[in-house]
Design a protein around this motif. Structure first.
Motif, PDB file in Angstrom:
ATOM      1  N   ALA A 153       0.820  -1.215   0.000  1.00 13.04           N
ATOM      2  CA  ALA A 153       0.000   0.000   0.000  1.00 13.04           C
ATOM      3  C   ALA A 153       0.849   1.258   0.000  1.00 13.04           C
ATOM      4  CB  ALA A 153      -0.937  -0.005   1.202  1.00 13.04           C
ATOM      5  N   ASP A 154       2.093   1.143   0.444  1.00 13.86           N
ATOM      6  CA  ASP A 154       3.009   2.277   0.413  1.00 13.86           C
ATOM      7  C   ASP A 154       3.710   2.425  -0.929  1.00 13.86           C
ATOM      8  OD1 ASP A 154       2.487   3.197   2.945  1.00 13.86           O
ATOM      9  OD2 ASP A 154       4.124   2.101   3.908  1.00 13.86           O
ATOM     10  N   PRO A 156       3.169   3.253  -4.634  1.00 12.98           N
ATOM     11  CA  PRO A 156       2.136   3.816  -5.515  1.00 12.98           C
ATOM     12  C   PRO A 156       1.883   2.979  -6.764  1.00 12.98           C
ATOM     13  CG  PRO A 156       3.637   5.533  -4.765  1.00 12.98           C
ATOM     14  CD  PRO A 156       4.233   4.225  -4.352  1.00 12.98           C
ATOM     15  N   ASP A 158       2.131  -0.331  -7.072  1.00  6.55           N
ATOM     16  CA  ASP A 158       1.301  -1.470  -6.677  1.00  6.55           C
ATOM     17  C   ASP A 158      -0.141  -1.030  -6.450  1.00  6.55           C
ATOM     18  OD1 ASP A 158       3.384  -3.211  -6.834  1.00  6.55           O
ATOM     19  OD2 ASP A 158       3.608  -3.522  -4.673  1.00  6.55           O
ATOM     20  N   LEU A 159      -0.302   0.084  -5.790  1.00  6.77           N
ATOM     21  CA  LEU A 159      -1.634   0.582  -5.469  1.00  6.77           C
ATOM     22  C   LEU A 159      -2.400   0.921  -6.752  1.00  6.77           C
ATOM     23  CD1 LEU A 159      -3.053   1.005  -2.781  1.00  6.77           C
ATOM     24  CD2 LEU A 159      -2.339   3.395  -2.829  1.00  6.77           C
ATOM     25  N   GLU A 162      -3.564  -2.397  -8.371  1.00 10.28           N
ATOM     26  CA  GLU A 162      -4.727  -2.995  -7.717  1.00 10.28           C
ATOM     27  C   GLU A 162      -5.995  -2.215  -8.049  1.00 10.28           C
ATOM     28  OE1 GLU A 162      -4.726  -5.778  -6.539  1.00 10.28           O
ATOM     29  OE2 GLU A 162      -2.873  -6.262  -5.489  1.00 10.28           O
ATOM     30  N   ALA A 163      -5.890  -0.873  -8.051  1.00 12.40           N
ATOM     31  CA  ALA A 163      -7.061  -0.046  -8.369  1.00 12.40           C
ATOM     32  C   ALA A 163      -7.511  -0.267  -9.811  1.00 12.40           C
ATOM     33  CB  ALA A 163      -6.745   1.430  -8.124  1.00 12.40           C
ATOM     34  N   THR A 181      -7.246  -8.274   1.322  1.00 18.11           N
ATOM     35  CA  THR A 181      -7.196  -6.925   1.877  1.00 18.11           C
ATOM     36  C   THR A 181      -6.908  -7.019   3.368  1.00 18.11           C
ATOM     37  OG1 THR A 181      -9.550  -6.888   2.453  1.00 18.11           O
ATOM     38  CG2 THR A 181      -8.946  -6.208   0.205  1.00 18.11           C
ATOM     39  N   ILE A 255      -6.602   7.971  -6.110  1.00 18.03           N
ATOM     40  CA  ILE A 255      -6.183   7.725  -4.719  1.00 18.03           C
ATOM     41  C   ILE A 255      -5.139   8.771  -4.373  1.00 18.03           C
ATOM     42  CG2 ILE A 255      -5.204   6.065  -3.097  1.00 18.03           C
ATOM     43  CD1 ILE A 255      -6.105   3.835  -4.992  1.00 18.03           C
ATOM     44  N   ARG A 257      -2.299  10.537  -2.468  1.00 18.61           N
ATOM     45  CA  ARG A 257      -1.191  10.221  -1.581  1.00 18.61           C
ATOM     46  C   ARG A 257      -0.170  11.350  -1.673  1.00 18.61           C
ATOM     47  NH1 ARG A 257      -4.179   6.857  -0.077  1.00 18.61           N
ATOM     48  NH2 ARG A 257      -3.809   4.636   0.327  1.00 18.61           N
ATOM     49  N   VAL A 428      -2.536   7.411  -8.621  1.00 22.27           N
ATOM     50  CA  VAL A 428      -2.148   7.460  -7.215  1.00 22.27           C
ATOM     51  C   VAL A 428      -1.108   8.559  -7.042  1.00 22.27           C
ATOM     52  CG1 VAL A 428      -1.141   6.205  -5.269  1.00 22.27           C
ATOM     53  CG2 VAL A 428      -2.577   4.990  -6.926  1.00 22.27           C
TER      54      VAL A 428
END
Length: 445
Positions: A153-154, A156, A158-159, A162-163, A181, A255, A257, A428
């Protein structure tokens, strides 16, 4: 060999030479375990994989994240070996061992000297068949997995990935994250993971592959010993095509960040594993974003300096696929970068690719395919995916021939199908919706 070799489940023995002069052999044991080897005469090491035809898409409600959870737990000890025993077995011979969970399979693998093959087969076989899933270890590993998810999750990139998958495959099993999750990992009970283990980790659902310095008959004996005295069984049927995901709805997933760089993905559905146009997609992908000479790399990085990393990707599954572009850039450059992606999509659907681009892409793909087979891990993986996927082995010569047949007209036809589909965009970073001109959708996450 000029066509794929079928791997029928009912055939107890199969053997065939490859274009590179190696020999592939396949045996179906009485227990239902399938063993495939590719002997490479010059190799001194062996890559071994235990494959289970279950991935994150196969999880039921209440089990989300169980496949990845189970991957962790199998390293925590068996009735015969502790977690330390497993680690020491490989460390003491300089071997490598690990595992990977995907959306359609799980693989436990190792690479060792030829002399250490019996040890590797026995240890991984013990992990796969005799893990105890100790309750105390279960709770400890839950914390480890939560830390792994926090680490992802830290990241970006990867995030954003997933999104993208959650939006592109909304409501479909392929849209769920492989690792689960934080909420699903906190909620899953040991009994759910244990049921998942007992249901899927049967000999009839397991494939063992090895490539390098391997003797097929010896490996068959070692695998049979690892599974012990089990009732006769036939191999599980291969995965069948399920209901394809609904068509993509144009959507923006933002998202926020506080990062220095924005990670973004723009794309849609692609081609599944059974689609005959996969070689054409390889060429399209290479020209669009598959290397330093690709259109996106040259336009985004070399000419405009808008990003350090930009590339395209095309994962495939049995009944679905995806295609998209990834880039990382400064917040001020997001709008311009998305505009370039759309421009390049339009250019490819309007006029396709040139003869020079076709020749360059073919050379890139054919060279990469050939070089990859210098690695025994790649050969071992090819065997596992062939057996668990569409049930046929595609030799290098066949793959090269398919790529060589691709024409500029083929690429243009595919581009007009693939690159005109509605797109999902995941972003992100430290940007606002107003900064994303041209991005579809209006839903924050």
């Amino acid at each position: 060999m000029n066509r794929p070799v079928p791997l029928p489940l009912e055939a107890p023995e199969t053997a065939f030479p490859t274009a590179g002069g190696t020999l592939v052999r396949r045996s179906v044991l009485a227990s239902g375990v399938r063993v495939l080897t590719e002997a490479v005469p010059s190799a001194r090491s062996t890559s071994i994989g235990y494959w289970v035809g279950v991935g994150s898409r196969d999880e039921q409600p209440g089990q989300y994240g169980s496949t990845h959870f189970l991957e962790h737990l199998l390293f925590k000890g068996t009735r015969e070996r502790s977690a330390l025993d497993i680690a020491v077995a490989f460390d003491s011979v300089g071997g490598e061992h690990n595992a990977a969970t995907a959306k359609e399979y799980t693989c436990y693998y190792a690479r060792v000297r030829d002399l250490d093959v019996p040890m590797a087969v026995a240890v991984i076989g013990d992990m796969v068949t005799n893990s105890v899933l100790d309750p105390e270890a279960f709770d400890v590993e839950r914390g480890v997995i939560l830390e792994e998810l926090a680490m992802a999750a830290d990241d970006p990139a990867d995030l954003a990935g997933e999104a993208f998958f959650a939006a592109a495959f909304a409501g479909h099993a392929l849209g769920r994250p492989i690792g689960g999750t934080p909420d699903s990992i906190r909620a899953v009970e040991r009994d759910e993971v244990l049921d998942h283990y007992r249901q899927h980790y049967m000999p009839s659902g397991i494939v063992v592959t090895a490539a390098g310095a391997v003797d097929h008959d010896q490996l068959v004996e070692l695998v049979a010993a690892a599974f012990g005295d089990v009732p006769p069984a036939t191999p599980n049927p291969r995965r069948s095509a399920e209901v394809p995901a609904e068509g993509v709805e144009p959507r923006l997933e933002l998202i926020r960040r506080p990062t220095e760089q924005v990670s973004l993905i723009r794309g849609s559905h692609g081609l599944d594993l059974r689609d005959d146009r996969r070689p054409v997609l390889s060429v399209l992908n290479a020209v669009l974003g598959g290397g330093m000479s690709s259109r996106l790399f040259q336009e985004v990085r070399e000419r405009r300096g808008l990003a350090y990393a930009v590339s395209s990707f095309a994962p495939a599954y049995l009944d679905n696929g995806a295609f998209g572009v990834y880039a990382g850039c400064a917040p001020d450059n997001v709008g311009a970068l998305l505009g370039i992606v759309d421009d390049e999509f339009r250019k490819m659907t309007d006029s396709g690719i040139s003869a020079d681009e076709l020749a360059r892409a073919k050379g890139q793909i054919e060279g990469a395919l050939t070089l990859s087979l210098e690695d025994t891990d790649a050969r071992m993986t090819r065997l596992g995916r062939s057996e668990l996927g569409v049930g046929e082995f595609t030799d290098l010569a066949t793959a090269l021939e398919r790529v060589d047949r691709v024409s500029t007209d083929d690429v243009l036809d595919l581009a007009r199908d693939l690159l005109t589909r509605p797109v999902v965009t995941s972003v992100v970073g430290a940007v606002d919706r107003a900064d994303l001109e041209g991005a579809p959708g209006a839903d924050d996450v």
